[in-house]
Scaffold this active site. Structure first.
Site, PDB file in Angstrom:
ATOM      1  N   GLN A  77       0.907  -1.244  -0.039  1.00 29.31           N
ATOM      2  CA  GLN A  77      -0.004   0.025  -0.182  1.00 29.31           C
ATOM      3  C   GLN A  77       0.757   1.289  -0.052  1.00 29.31           C
ATOM      4  O   GLN A  77       0.302   2.315   0.429  1.00 29.31           O
ATOM      5  CB  GLN A  77      -0.803   0.144   1.265  1.00 29.31           C
ATOM      6  CG  GLN A  77      -2.144  -0.871   1.001  1.00 29.31           C
ATOM      7  CD  GLN A  77      -2.827  -0.712  -0.535  1.00 29.31           C
ATOM      8  OE1 GLN A  77      -2.866   0.382  -0.518  1.00 29.31           O
ATOM      9  NE2 GLN A  77      -3.467  -1.762  -0.981  1.00 29.31           N
ATOM     10  N   SER A  78       2.143   0.993  -0.287  1.00 30.60           N
ATOM     11  CA  SER A  78       3.046   2.338  -0.409  1.00 30.60           C
ATOM     12  C   SER A  78       2.594   3.277  -1.461  1.00 30.60           C
ATOM     13  O   SER A  78       2.414   3.074  -2.759  1.00 30.60           O
ATOM     14  CB  SER A  78       4.527   1.707  -0.748  1.00 30.60           C
ATOM     15  OG  SER A  78       5.113   2.750  -1.188  1.00 30.60           O
ATOM     16  N   ASN A  79       2.359   4.629  -0.918  1.00 32.02           N
ATOM     17  CA  ASN A  79       1.901   5.599  -1.598  1.00 32.02           C
ATOM     18  C   ASN A  79       3.131   5.984  -2.612  1.00 32.02           C
ATOM     19  O   ASN A  79       3.208   6.314  -4.174  1.00 32.02           O
ATOM     20  CB  ASN A  79       1.771   6.906  -1.187  1.00 32.02           C
ATOM     21  CG  ASN A  79       0.620   6.631  -0.091  1.00 32.02           C
ATOM     22  OD1 ASN A  79      -0.633   6.216  -0.621  1.00 32.02           O
ATOM     23  ND2 ASN A  79       0.727   7.458   1.149  1.00 32.02           N
TER      24      ASN A  79
END
Ligand SMILES: *Cc1c(COP(=O)(O)O)cnc(C)c1O
Length: 334
Positions: A77-79
């Site tokens: 879920q890393s931006n």
């Protein structure tokens, strides 16, 4: 001596708006209160947030070196991974994302879903193995790009390397100009800190552009203050050395507001969710559960306790992250 800026590829829509949150001010009691939001969630490239400012420099460096692939790392879920995938798709580069830990079962959600749409290549690793074998894993990824006839540039988590700091060295000047136009003579500036490049960049920007009227506070949303102190100091010192910045850094510049990580990185807690819901309801603006909701909690507590916003305006940097909301809908609705 003028500072020589490294090359950048203009990707972000700049300047991002600086807006005053007057309805929130009224909700919190009004009076002399001034709360401003620097909308770096609106930098563009599909809502890349703070990461696109850093990637403008990393991508320019990669292209100048003849690279056709960016390799980076983060959680599924890393931006930052998603922003890297978007920037690469924009520029006709390939992206290879190294995830730790592996994503949960299909189908991909939130940021991970976008990574797939942007055509990113992904590899996944157990967290312990990734930590233990980090350098080999990155080398192997680069080798596999070479084997395909390509050339890769690696950037660490969050693009928090000295070159990436330039994104916020530049943003500091942009913010100072906007505050001057709004007749704000001095301010507390608050932001979330995790991989450190955003905070290091703002601190360096304040030094290089001589913005002594801005006091920059960082709210850790991962790790402990000791870690951030070392990490941000290292980034500042390396950037000063690498780019010959006319800045004297000393650790007394670092100001952390502790106590907002909660149960851990990426794990929301009720006060953070309440902060997110308050801003959404009162201003129609959306924070994210991993970074900005926790950091904004510190702003709200500071305002309620009289530490922020009364004697001088407080400016919160909204660093983005909207897509994480869609990965954990149950949490937001609790
Ligand atoms: C990455 C990120 C941050 C933290 O920035 P760092 O430079 O990693 O410290 C804050 N907010 C959002 C939404 C992010 O994606």
């Amino acid at each position: 001596m003028p500072v020589k800026h490294p090359n950048r590829i203009p990707l972000a829509r700049l300047p991002t708006p600086l807006v005053r949150l007057q309805r929130l001010e009224r909700e919190l009691g009004g009076g002399p209160l001034q709360i401003w939001l620097k909308r770096d969630d609106l930098t563009g490239v599909e809502f890349s947030g703070n990461k696109v400012r850093k990637l403008e420099y990393i991508a320019a460096d990669a292209l100048a070196a003849g690279c056709d692939t960016l390799i980076t790392e983060g959680t599924p879920q890393s931006n930052h991974c998603r922003a890297t995938a978007a920037v690469c798709a924009r520029l006709g580069l390939r992206s290879h994302l190294l995830f730790r830990p592996p994503p949960p079962e299909d189908p991909p959600q939130g940021n991970h879903l976008l990574d797939v749409l942007f055509g990113a290549r992904t590899s996944a690793f157990a967290r312990e193995r990734f930590t233990a074998e980090h350098d080999e894993i990155v080398r192997d990824a680069a080798r596999s790009t070479n084997a395909d006839g390509g050339r890769a540039r690696y950037t660490p988590a969050g693009a928090s390397e000295p070159l990436g700091c330039w994104g916020y060295i530049r943003a500091a000047a942009e913010l100072a100009e906007q505050l001057a136009a709004a007749h704000v003579d001095e301010a507390d500036v608050v932001l979330a800190v995790s991989s450190g490049g955003t905070y290091a960049g703002l601190l360096l920007g304040a030094l290089v552009h001589r913005l002594d009227h801005l006091k920059v506070w960082a709210v850790p949303v991962s790790d402990d203050v000791g870690y951030h102190r070392r990490n941000v100091s290292r980034l500042c010192r390396e950037a000063i050395e690498q780019f010959g910045l006319p800045a004297e850094f000393d650790e007394s510049r670092l100001q952390f507001i502790d106590g907002y990580v909660g149960p851990g990185y990426g794990v929301p807690y009720p006060e953070a969710i309440a902060a997110l819901r308050l801003l959404a309801r009162v201003e129609g603006m959306v924070l994210d559960p991993v970074y900005t909701a926790k950091a904004f909690c510190a702003v709200l507590d500071g305002v309620r306790g009289g530490r922020f916003g009364c004697e001088r305006p407080v400016v919160f940097i909204h660093t983005g992250g909207i897509f994480s909301n869609f990965a954990w809908p149950e949490t937001l609705l609790q």
